[in-house]
Design a protein around this motif. Structure first.
Motif, PDB file in Angstrom:
ATOM      1  N   TYR A  16       0.836  -1.210   0.000  1.00  0.00           N
ATOM      2  CA  TYR A  16       0.000   0.000   0.000  1.00  0.00           C
ATOM      3  C   TYR A  16       0.872   1.263   0.000  1.00  0.00           C
ATOM      4  O   TYR A  16       0.543   2.256  -0.662  1.00  0.00           O
ATOM      5  N   CYS A  72     -10.510  -2.792   1.179  1.00  0.00           N
ATOM      6  CA  CYS A  72     -10.695  -1.338   1.276  1.00  0.00           C
ATOM      7  C   CYS A  72      -9.358  -0.620   1.252  1.00  0.00           C
ATOM      8  O   CYS A  72      -8.446  -0.970   1.991  1.00  0.00           O
ATOM      9  N   ILE A  73      -9.291   0.401   0.405  1.00  0.00           N
ATOM     10  CA  ILE A  73      -8.054   1.170   0.314  1.00  0.00           C
ATOM     11  C   ILE A  73      -8.331   2.562   0.887  1.00  0.00           C
ATOM     12  O   ILE A  73      -9.078   3.334   0.295  1.00  0.00           O
ATOM     13  N   SER A 109      -7.707   6.527   2.110  1.00  0.00           N
ATOM     14  CA  SER A 109      -6.875   7.675   1.692  1.00  0.00           C
ATOM     15  C   SER A 109      -5.781   7.891   2.721  1.00  0.00           C
ATOM     16  O   SER A 109      -4.720   8.451   2.415  1.00  0.00           O
ATOM     17  N   PHE A 114      -7.169  10.466  -5.758  1.00  0.00           N
ATOM     18  CA  PHE A 114      -8.571  10.183  -5.431  1.00  0.00           C
ATOM     19  C   PHE A 114      -9.309   9.531  -6.606  1.00  0.00           C
ATOM     20  O   PHE A 114     -10.234   8.741  -6.394  1.00  0.00           O
ATOM     21  N   LEU A 138      -8.487   6.054  -5.824  1.00  0.00           N
ATOM     22  CA  LEU A 138      -9.183   5.542  -4.635  1.00  0.00           C
ATOM     23  C   LEU A 138     -10.672   5.344  -4.899  1.00  0.00           C
ATOM     24  O   LEU A 138     -11.294   4.418  -4.380  1.00  0.00           O
ATOM     25  N   PRO A 144     -14.384   2.602  -0.478  1.00  0.00           N
ATOM     26  CA  PRO A 144     -13.339   3.593  -0.218  1.00  0.00           C
ATOM     27  C   PRO A 144     -13.505   4.190   1.186  1.00  0.00           C
ATOM     28  O   PRO A 144     -14.623   4.310   1.676  1.00  0.00           O
ATOM     29  N   ILE A 157     -12.368   7.633   3.295  1.00  0.00           N
ATOM     30  CA  ILE A 157     -11.738   8.957   3.239  1.00  0.00           C
ATOM     31  C   ILE A 157     -11.495   9.416   4.673  1.00  0.00           C
ATOM     32  O   ILE A 157     -12.435   9.478   5.482  1.00  0.00           O
TER      33      ILE A 157
END
Ligand code: NOJ
Ligand code: CA
Length: 522
Positions: free
Chosen positions: A280, A320-321, A323, A344, A347, A354, A356
């Motif tokens: 990541y 889930c990635i 920010s 973004f 993402l 996602p 944030i």
């Protein structure tokens, strides 16, 4: 308790299009001028979160705690920390969230407590009692539990207590997968089972009050000496069985970083993290991140690992990635200007929900040079108060500047939500557009499929195909400050999103201008 070969769980329907916003309650909005954020402040900003397009919230721990680790050292799991409000206020927050068609996950910290938790105080006593086996203790103060560090010399009880993170966070006892010392208990010992049941009671308490599920702290850490995580997986499967019976709609997201394990344990989703095997950090947080305009990054190892996990998780959008989060450097510390928008675009076009991190939507900066607050250390700079507007304390609090929980970013040009909402070309406006586009194209949503088209070692751009039914969207991302190209067979159709320059196709070759993101129907 053998590990079962469990199919991945059916997800609560709302996770299919969930876009999360992480709230660090201390720093979000202070409603009563004491310098620290609170539930009432969060309620007053729910419309802001919804307006951005997020429809789900993860809130960091908000329970009673001495705050040696910002609340990840819980002293009463079933009581809201008075500084944020009461349990009734929290219940009202759940209601306000639901009224807006949104959902909220609390942060469950199952691996350890504060030393001030009454369980720990009881377990320190020399006389045997209900809590003697609630934590991992050796049977002599001269012997330490190997590998985890320990708390020792502070109890009447003769023994050292294992810790899970900081040395003031004693490790709860869920047993050892392969016990080999007399004081190590097995995963089906009465003590380990009692801890597990106590955890269920905590979940019951908050789910009963109306929360929608949990983000689980260090979910992979519970069973000790558990090399392949078989014991920990079995433990979570047992907990999922309880949820299926009593709270089938409860959503579970793990801080584990190894989706092949966590999803088997019955979690719906797992995070990619700044530690662990996911690569990541190659995206945004290494010497040469892929999303920097220097264009010297390498996406290939990230993609290889992602693909591996994606296959293992049955090609479902469950990874889930984020920010960023309260433990990582702010995204804007290493990625700037247009590249934040391209980051973004990535993402918000990947599978999985996602996340944030509050303030990332306006490019809030890492505040340099801060003294640690509540066990934050280098993380403190990513936890500064939300910058709402240009009024006192950026609209975060009416308290005197000196009594703010963490110092604000003092720079004159610090971004604010208000200014960015009024500016069509701001990062926040771009993110809002991206969210709208994602939510109106099933291919881009959480469960749309992904296939990587171009992700070569040390090369740009990155291209992948998202699809759902007949809809196919090619995502092309070139954060580098130079034109790049790649070959592909797809005939380009309508552009559903574009930022930067215009992507052109000649023959098989697709030329991508510098600092460009495009989502194109194929
Ligand atoms: C992970 C949390 O995100 C972090 O903030 C905390 O310090 C550790 N787990 C310990 O609970
Ligand atoms: Ca307050």
């Amino acid at each position: 308790m053998p590990t079962k070969n469990q199919p991945i769980r059916r997800q609560p329907g709302w996770l299919d299009n969930a876009i999360f916003y992480e709230i660090y309650p201390q720093s979000f909005c202070d409603s009563n001028g004491d310098g620290i954020g609170d539930f009432e402040g969060i309620i007053s900003k729910l419309d802001y979160i919804k307006e951005l397009g997020c429809n789900a919230i993860w809130m960091n721990p908000c329970f009673e705690s001495p705050f040696g680790d910002a609340g990840y050292d819980v002293s009463d799991y079933c009581k809201a920390a008075p500084r944020y409000g009461t349990n009734e206020d929290l219940k009202r927050l759940f209601g306000e969230v639901h009224k807006r068609d949104m959902h909220i996950l609390l942060d469950l910290v199952p691996g350890h407590t504060s030393v001030e938790h009454k369980w720990f105080k009881e377990s320190m006593k020399a006389e045997k009692n209900e809590f003697t086996d609630r934590y991992i203790w050796t049977d002599s103060v001269w012997e330490e539990p190997v590998g985890y560090g320990s708390l020792r010399g502070i109890s009447d009880r003769d023994g050292s207590c294992a810790v899970n993170f900081f040395t003031h966070q004693p490790a709860l006892n869920y047993g050892y997968y392969k016990p080999d010392r007399p004081w190590q208990q097995s995963i089906d010992s009465p003590g380990a089972i009692a801890t597990r049941e106590a955890l269920k009671d905590i979940m019951r308490f908050w789910l009963g009050m109306g929360c929608d599920g949990f983000r689980v702290d260090m979910a992979g850490s519970l069973v000790k000496q558990d090399e392949d995580s078989k014991g920990t997986i079995a433990l979570w499967q047992n907990i999922r069985e309880f949820l299926d019976e009593e709270f089938p709609d409860a959503a579970m997201v793990s801080e584990w970083g190894e989706p092949d394990k966590s999803l088997q344990g019955g979690f719906h989703m797992d995070f990619l993290l700044h530690f662990g095997p996911s690569h990541y950090n190659d995206l945004f947080r290494c010497e040469e991140p892929f999303f920097s305009d220097r264009g010297k990054g390498d996406i290939s190892e990230f993609v290889a690992k992602y693909k591996e996990n994606y296959e293992k998780s049955e090609r479902k959008g469950l990874i889930c990635i984020p920010s960023g989060n309260h433990d990582m450097d702010r995204l804007a510390r290493s990625i700037h200007d247009d590249n934040l928008k391209i980051a973004f675009a990535f993402l918000l076009s990947m599978p999985g929900a996602p996340f944030i991190y509050y303030g990332d939507e306006i490019g809030m900066r890492y505040v340099e040079g801060l003294t640690s607050v509540e066990g934050g250390f280098s993380r403190t700079g990513s936890r500064s108060p939300m910058q709402w507007d240009d009024t006192t304390n950026a609209g975060f609090s009416s308290a005197p500047k000196e009594s703010l929980y963490i110092k604000l970013d003092e720079s004159k040009d610090r971004p604010t939500a208000k200014a960015q909402m009024a500016d069509e070309s701001s990062l926040r406006s771009e993110i809002k557009r991206l969210i709208e586009i994602r939510q109106s194209h099933p291919a881009l949503m959480n469960k749309g499929e992904i296939e990587f088209v171009y992700a070569e070692k040390g090369a740009y751009p990155l291209a992948y195909l998202r699809s759902s039914g007949d809809e196919k969207i090619l995502v092309i991302l070139n954060p580098a400050d130079r034109e790049t190209d790649f070959e592909c067979d797809y005939a380009l159709g309508e552009e559903v999103y574009s930022f930067g320059g215009k992507v052109q196709k000649q023959g098989k070759k697709i030329a991508v201008p510098a600092k460009t993101a495009a989502f194109i129907e194929v």
